[in-house]
Every structure is written in C-alpha cells, then in structure tokens.
Design an enzyme around this catalytic site. Structure first.
Site, PDB file in Angstrom:
ATOM      1  N   PHE A 112       0.819  -1.218   0.000  1.00  0.00           N
ATOM      2  CA  PHE A 112       0.000   0.000   0.000  1.00  0.00           C
ATOM      3  C   PHE A 112       0.849   1.263   0.000  1.00  0.00           C
ATOM      4  O   PHE A 112       0.727   2.112  -0.890  1.00  0.00           O
ATOM      5  CB  PHE A 112      -0.930  -0.013   1.219  1.00  0.00           C
ATOM      6  CG  PHE A 112      -1.763   1.226   1.360  1.00  0.00           C
ATOM      7  CD1 PHE A 112      -2.651   1.591   0.364  1.00  0.00           C
ATOM      8  CD2 PHE A 112      -1.666   2.018   2.490  1.00  0.00           C
ATOM      9  CE1 PHE A 112      -3.432   2.742   0.490  1.00  0.00           C
ATOM     10  CE2 PHE A 112      -2.442   3.165   2.627  1.00  0.00           C
ATOM     11  CZ  PHE A 112      -3.327   3.528   1.626  1.00  0.00           C
ATOM     12  N   VAL A 113       1.730   1.394   0.985  1.00  0.00           N
ATOM     13  CA  VAL A 113       2.571   2.592   1.048  1.00  0.00           C
ATOM     14  C   VAL A 113       3.509   2.636  -0.156  1.00  0.00           C
ATOM     15  O   VAL A 113       3.675   3.681  -0.798  1.00  0.00           O
ATOM     16  CB  VAL A 113       3.371   2.637   2.366  1.00  0.00           C
ATOM     17  CG1 VAL A 113       4.328   3.830   2.366  1.00  0.00           C
ATOM     18  CG2 VAL A 113       2.430   2.728   3.564  1.00  0.00           C
ATOM     19  N   TYR A 151      -2.451  10.014   7.167  1.00  0.00           N
ATOM     20  CA  TYR A 151      -3.040   9.857   5.838  1.00  0.00           C
ATOM     21  C   TYR A 151      -1.960   9.500   4.826  1.00  0.00           C
ATOM     22  O   TYR A 151      -0.870  10.078   4.822  1.00  0.00           O
ATOM     23  CB  TYR A 151      -3.758  11.145   5.430  1.00  0.00           C
ATOM     24  CG  TYR A 151      -4.316  11.108   4.033  1.00  0.00           C
ATOM     25  CD1 TYR A 151      -5.225  10.115   3.654  1.00  0.00           C
ATOM     26  CD2 TYR A 151      -3.933  12.046   3.086  1.00  0.00           C
ATOM     27  CE1 TYR A 151      -5.732  10.073   2.371  1.00  0.00           C
ATOM     28  CE2 TYR A 151      -4.443  12.017   1.801  1.00  0.00           C
ATOM     29  CZ  TYR A 151      -5.345  11.023   1.449  1.00  0.00           C
ATOM     30  OH  TYR A 151      -5.838  10.971   0.167  1.00  0.00           O
ATOM     31  N   GLY A 181      -1.385  10.118   1.732  1.00  0.00           N
ATOM     32  CA  GLY A 181      -0.806  11.184   0.917  1.00  0.00           C
ATOM     33  C   GLY A 181       0.273  11.949   1.644  1.00  0.00           C
ATOM     34  O   GLY A 181       1.274  12.382   1.048  1.00  0.00           O
ATOM     35  N   VAL A 213      13.604 -10.177   1.336  1.00  0.00           N
ATOM     36  CA  VAL A 213      14.596  -9.622   2.267  1.00  0.00           C
ATOM     37  C   VAL A 213      15.212 -10.706   3.145  1.00  0.00           C
ATOM     38  O   VAL A 213      16.283 -10.505   3.723  1.00  0.00           O
ATOM     39  CB  VAL A 213      13.985  -8.518   3.168  1.00  0.00           C
ATOM     40  CG1 VAL A 213      13.614  -7.296   2.352  1.00  0.00           C
ATOM     41  CG2 VAL A 213      12.805  -9.038   3.985  1.00  0.00           C
ATOM     42  N   TYR A 254       5.614  -7.402  16.736  1.00  0.00           N
ATOM     43  CA  TYR A 254       5.806  -6.407  15.682  1.00  0.00           C
ATOM     44  C   TYR A 254       6.626  -5.233  16.193  1.00  0.00           C
ATOM     45  O   TYR A 254       7.657  -4.872  15.610  1.00  0.00           O
ATOM     46  CB  TYR A 254       4.440  -5.938  15.172  1.00  0.00           C
ATOM     47  CG  TYR A 254       4.515  -4.809  14.175  1.00  0.00           C
ATOM     48  CD1 TYR A 254       5.330  -4.881  13.048  1.00  0.00           C
ATOM     49  CD2 TYR A 254       3.730  -3.662  14.349  1.00  0.00           C
ATOM     50  CE1 TYR A 254       5.379  -3.851  12.130  1.00  0.00           C
ATOM     51  CE2 TYR A 254       3.775  -2.623  13.425  1.00  0.00           C
ATOM     52  CZ  TYR A 254       4.597  -2.728  12.329  1.00  0.00           C
ATOM     53  OH  TYR A 254       4.654  -1.696  11.418  1.00  0.00           O
TER      54      TYR A 254
END
Length: 329
Positions: A13-14, A197, A199, A49, A132
């Site tokens: 996504f990012v 967000y 963006g 990775v 995590y």
C-alpha cells in the site's frame, strides 16, 4: 545526476502510493518485493529480504527505502516477525554495504513505544507490547549499527496507523462498520487516536529521500488528534446524516467478547475480526507527537480532515471499482 531509488516492499500500500508519486515526478526507481507490483510490473523485481542472494541480484539503486515488514496481529508463526523485520533489515544493510549504497530510509512504527503515554514523542521509552513493535525496534538497532560504520545516512520513520484510499486496514474496517450501521462504540470514546493519511506519509518519505541529513528518527502523525467520539461522529454525520456515536458497549464487556473470540479462534483455527488485543487497542489512546516539521521544514500537503474526507469520498460515496485494494492491519 538524479539518484535511483530502490523501494523494497514497493508492491504494498505505502510502496505503491510512493512509487506512483515518483513516477509522476519522473524519478528513476525500482521495486523489490516478494510479489509483483500490479501498477508498475516493468519496475518490479521479485526478491525476498530474508534471502541475501536475491537482494544482491536485484538492488541497483542509490537510495534504499525499506518498507518490507510482517505486521499483522494474527500471524501465527511468531518467528516470521524476526526473519522478515530483523534479519531482513540486517540483510538489506549488508547488501547496501557490499554495493556502496550510503542511504537507507526505514519505516518503523510507533508500536515500538507500546501502550505509550499520551503525547509521546521520539524520545519516548521503548516498551513494545507485541512482536511487531519489538522486532521493528530491533531492526532499527541493526540499521543504526550500519549507519555508524561509515559515512552512511539513515532516516527512520515511525508512523502511527496509516489510512487512505484502497487500504483495507483497521481504519477502513472502522469506517465500513459505521457505513453499514453495525458499529458499536466500546468504552467512553474519550481516547484519542493518532492517524496518518497516506498522501502525507508519501510526501514525508519523499522528503526523507531528498534530505542531506545523516541521521534522524521521526514519528509520523497528522494532527490534531481526534477522540474516538469525534472521529465516529464526523464519519456518521458524513455517511449516515446522524449525530453522535450511536450504540455504546461498556469496555469490560467488549474485552470479555474479545477473549471469547480469541478462544473460538484458537479452537477453530480461523481468524476472527474481533480479538482482545484489538478491543484493547481500539479503546486505548494512541496519541503521539512528531518532530517531522524539523525535517526540511516539512509541511503535510493534506490536513487530517482532508484525508478522512478523501477516503470517505472514494470508498463509500463515489467508489472507484477498478482501484487496487491492499489488505493490511
């Protein structure tokens, strides 16, 4: 000479949103991922990775942005966090050392602070409550060791929960529950939730890539933080034309239902949308502070309200049927 940017985890996504911006600005980049990029297949190379050999063959950039991570709450094999988050980060650093790549931008997480005090900034105590958070901080330490070996540059970004168009994570799940009329507020709703967000995250990562700063650690938060009552009320008003938060469940009852769901999941082997840790996270405050404005006097291109509005518009009011969907926590 323009630098080539290697985006590890660029099919997610990012990464996809970052690469879209890089493409619009005609910036040279490559994607390294375990899955093919749907939007940039010509830029994508398959590698892992966890596998040094594949990284050596595929990384050819001047700056590495490492977005690769295992981060879901429901991962059953806990060793996957170690192998991907820690060993993977160390492998990336080793390949950068071998290839003479002097800069890494690494996305960590505010989960390194655990259930932190409201207003925790980058100097906050490291106290993760899950694998995590623990492994992302350990990965930071591996990269700090690499940075200190020579004239290397390292920028670490610790985002809070990220949301936006096409993301099917926790924020979308909340918005979707409100939209469907199935939402139940758990607790008093006075807890604040820091959010980021997409963006703005992308714009900040671009700033991290461009800066000449040798080292930095930055939380990423879009302010001002909203309480759960404020967030839910705004969304209900926009989507349902209703005021307030609707039905409310006492916190103790929400936790009880979460533990019951955990037991059912353990016995059945199925992942359920409700769990004790998710209820606890929902009802807790995740209110962070960020020094992001000190990096090249960064200014977010969107307000938090803009981000929420754009997400509601594209997901619920005027949905785009052909948009790529990303399933995350």
């Amino acid at each position: 000479m323009a630098k080539k940017i290697t985006v590890i985890g660029g099919s997610g996504f990012v990464g996809t949103n970052l690469c879209r911006q890089l493409s619009l600005k005609q910036q040279d980049f490559e994607i390294i991922d375990i899955k093919m990029s749907n939007q940039f297949p010509d830029k994508c190379k398959i590698a892992d990775v966890r596998d040094m050999g594949t990284l050596r063959k595929t990384i050819t950039g001047d700056v590495v942005v490492n977005l690769a991570a295992v981060h879901r709450d429901d991962v059953r094999d806990k060793s996957e966090y170690q192998r991907t988050n820690v060993d993977g980060a160390e492998n990336v650093a080793l390949v950068c050392e071998e290839k003479g790549i002097k800069k890494i931008v690494f996305t960590s997480t505010v989960a390194v602070y655990g259930f932190a005090e409201p207003g925790t900034d980058e100097s906050g105590a490291i106290n993760p409550f899950n694998e995590y958070g623990r492994t992302k901080f350990e990965a930071e330490e591996k990269l700090r060791a690499w940075q200190m070996k020579g004239k290397n540059s390292l920028i670490i970004v610790r985002p809070t929960v990220i949301f936006g168009e096409g993301n099917r994570g926790n924020v979308f799940n909340l918005l979707n529950q409100i939209a469907s009329g199935k939402f139940l507020m758990v607790g008093k709703g006075e807890n604040k939730k820091s959010m980021a967000y997409i963006g703005n995250i992308v714009a900040f990562l671009e700033t991290c890539v461009a800066t000449e700063q040798k080292y930095g650690v930055y939380n990423y938060v879009d302010t001002p933080d909203l309480t759960m009552n404020e967030l839910v009320s705004q969304v209900r008003a926009k989507l349902k034309g209703k005021t307030g938060v609707g039905l409310r469940l006492p916190y103790w009852l929400g936790m009880l239902l979460g533990y019951v769901a955990d037991a059912v999941a353990m016995l059945s082997g199925k992942n359920l949308p409700v769990s004790a840790i998710r209820v606890k996270k929902f009802a807790s405050s995740t209110e962070f502070r960020s020094a992001k404005a000190s990096l090249e006097t960064f200014q977010a291109p969107f307000t938090l309200s803009d981000g929420i509005e754009r997400t509601l518009q594209s997901e619920f009011i005027s949905p785009e049927p052909n948009r790529e969907i990303f399933y995350t926590e």
